[in-house]
Design an enzyme around this catalytic site. Structure first.
Site, PDB file in Angstrom:
ATOM      1  N   ILE A  77     -10.462   8.142   8.866  1.00 27.88           N
ATOM      2  CA  ILE A  77     -11.388   7.010   8.816  1.00 27.88           C
ATOM      3  C   ILE A  77     -12.116   7.036   7.478  1.00 27.88           C
ATOM      4  O   ILE A  77     -12.572   8.092   7.033  1.00 27.88           O
ATOM      5  CB  ILE A  77     -12.401   7.070   9.977  1.00 27.88           C
ATOM      6  CG1 ILE A  77     -11.680   6.857  11.299  1.00 27.88           C
ATOM      7  CG2 ILE A  77     -13.518   6.052   9.794  1.00 27.88           C
ATOM      8  CD1 ILE A  77     -12.558   7.011  12.505  1.00 27.88           C
ATOM      9  N   LEU A  79     -15.334   5.222   5.635  1.00 27.51           N
ATOM     10  CA  LEU A  79     -16.545   4.428   5.844  1.00 27.51           C
ATOM     11  C   LEU A  79     -17.173   4.087   4.501  1.00 27.51           C
ATOM     12  O   LEU A  79     -17.204   4.928   3.597  1.00 27.51           O
ATOM     13  CB  LEU A  79     -17.564   5.215   6.673  1.00 27.51           C
ATOM     14  CG  LEU A  79     -17.186   5.579   8.096  1.00 27.51           C
ATOM     15  CD1 LEU A  79     -18.274   6.442   8.726  1.00 27.51           C
ATOM     16  CD2 LEU A  79     -16.942   4.330   8.918  1.00 27.51           C
ATOM     17  N   SER A 104     -10.123  12.920  10.499  1.00 31.64           N
ATOM     18  CA  SER A 104     -11.009  13.144   9.352  1.00 31.64           C
ATOM     19  C   SER A 104     -11.794  11.866   9.161  1.00 31.64           C
ATOM     20  O   SER A 104     -11.315  10.771   9.470  1.00 31.64           O
ATOM     21  CB  SER A 104     -10.205  13.427   8.080  1.00 31.64           C
ATOM     22  OG  SER A 104      -9.408  14.562   8.229  1.00 31.64           O
ATOM     23  N   CYS A 105     -13.007  11.999   8.650  1.00 28.32           N
ATOM     24  CA  CYS A 105     -13.838  10.835   8.364  1.00 28.32           C
ATOM     25  C   CYS A 105     -14.559  11.094   7.051  1.00 28.32           C
ATOM     26  O   CYS A 105     -15.228  12.125   6.911  1.00 28.32           O
ATOM     27  CB  CYS A 105     -14.834  10.595   9.492  1.00 28.32           C
ATOM     28  SG  CYS A 105     -15.858   9.123   9.255  1.00 28.32           S
ATOM     29  N   VAL A 106     -14.394  10.176   6.120  1.00 25.94           N
ATOM     30  CA  VAL A 106     -15.014  10.340   4.810  1.00 25.94           C
ATOM     31  C   VAL A 106     -15.703   9.045   4.391  1.00 25.94           C
ATOM     32  O   VAL A 106     -15.339   7.962   4.841  1.00 25.94           O
ATOM     33  CB  VAL A 106     -13.987  10.741   3.725  1.00 25.94           C
ATOM     34  CG1 VAL A 106     -13.359  12.087   4.035  1.00 25.94           C
ATOM     35  CG2 VAL A 106     -12.914   9.685   3.576  1.00 25.94           C
TER      36      VAL A 106
END
Length: 128
Positions: A77, A79, A104-106
């Site tokens: 993801i 953002l 994963s979210c960055v």
């Protein structure tokens, strides 16, 4: 291993020189989906709406490859603002509550078209 290009007419057109997904054997590598409304090409209003639309777009791409969200083993993801983390988690959990994939979210400096949310995915063990 056979390589197949995947396109869905139920997902928005790519905003660059790439395909919706590539299927290699039983693995699908899906390109990032923004929260674009397929019929208009416009972004949904607000981060939650963009997250919801992005996931629906991903569903359409995966369906074109013979998969579903349940086949997803990894998502990434992106953002525009990490302050939206909790809000998008609430949306994400509606679709990935049972056996959720690795993720994963960055935070990205900027997303295409001024998007607030983008998600890419890898799926395996697709139904034939």
């Amino acid at each position: 291993m056979q390589r197949e290009t995947v396109f869905s007419d139920k997902a928005p057109a790519a905003v660059g020189p790439y395909v919706h997904a590539v299927k290699a054997g039983d693995t699908v590598y899906a390109s990032g989906q923004l929260g674009l409304i397929p019929e208009t090409g416009e972004l949904a209003e607000g981060v939650e709406a963009q997250a919801e639309q992005s996931i629906k777009n991903m569903e359409a791409v995966l369906a074109a490859a013979g998969c579903s969200l349940q086949d997803v083993v990894k998502t990434t993801i992106f953002l525009a603002d990490m302050k939206d983390f909790a809000a998008v988690n609430a949306v994400y959990e509606k679709y990935f509550s049972k056996n959720p994939p690795a993720r994963s979210c960055v935070q990205a400096a900027a997303l295409p078209k001024g998007g607030l949310f983008e998600m890419e995915a890898i799926a395996v063990k697709c139904a034939e």
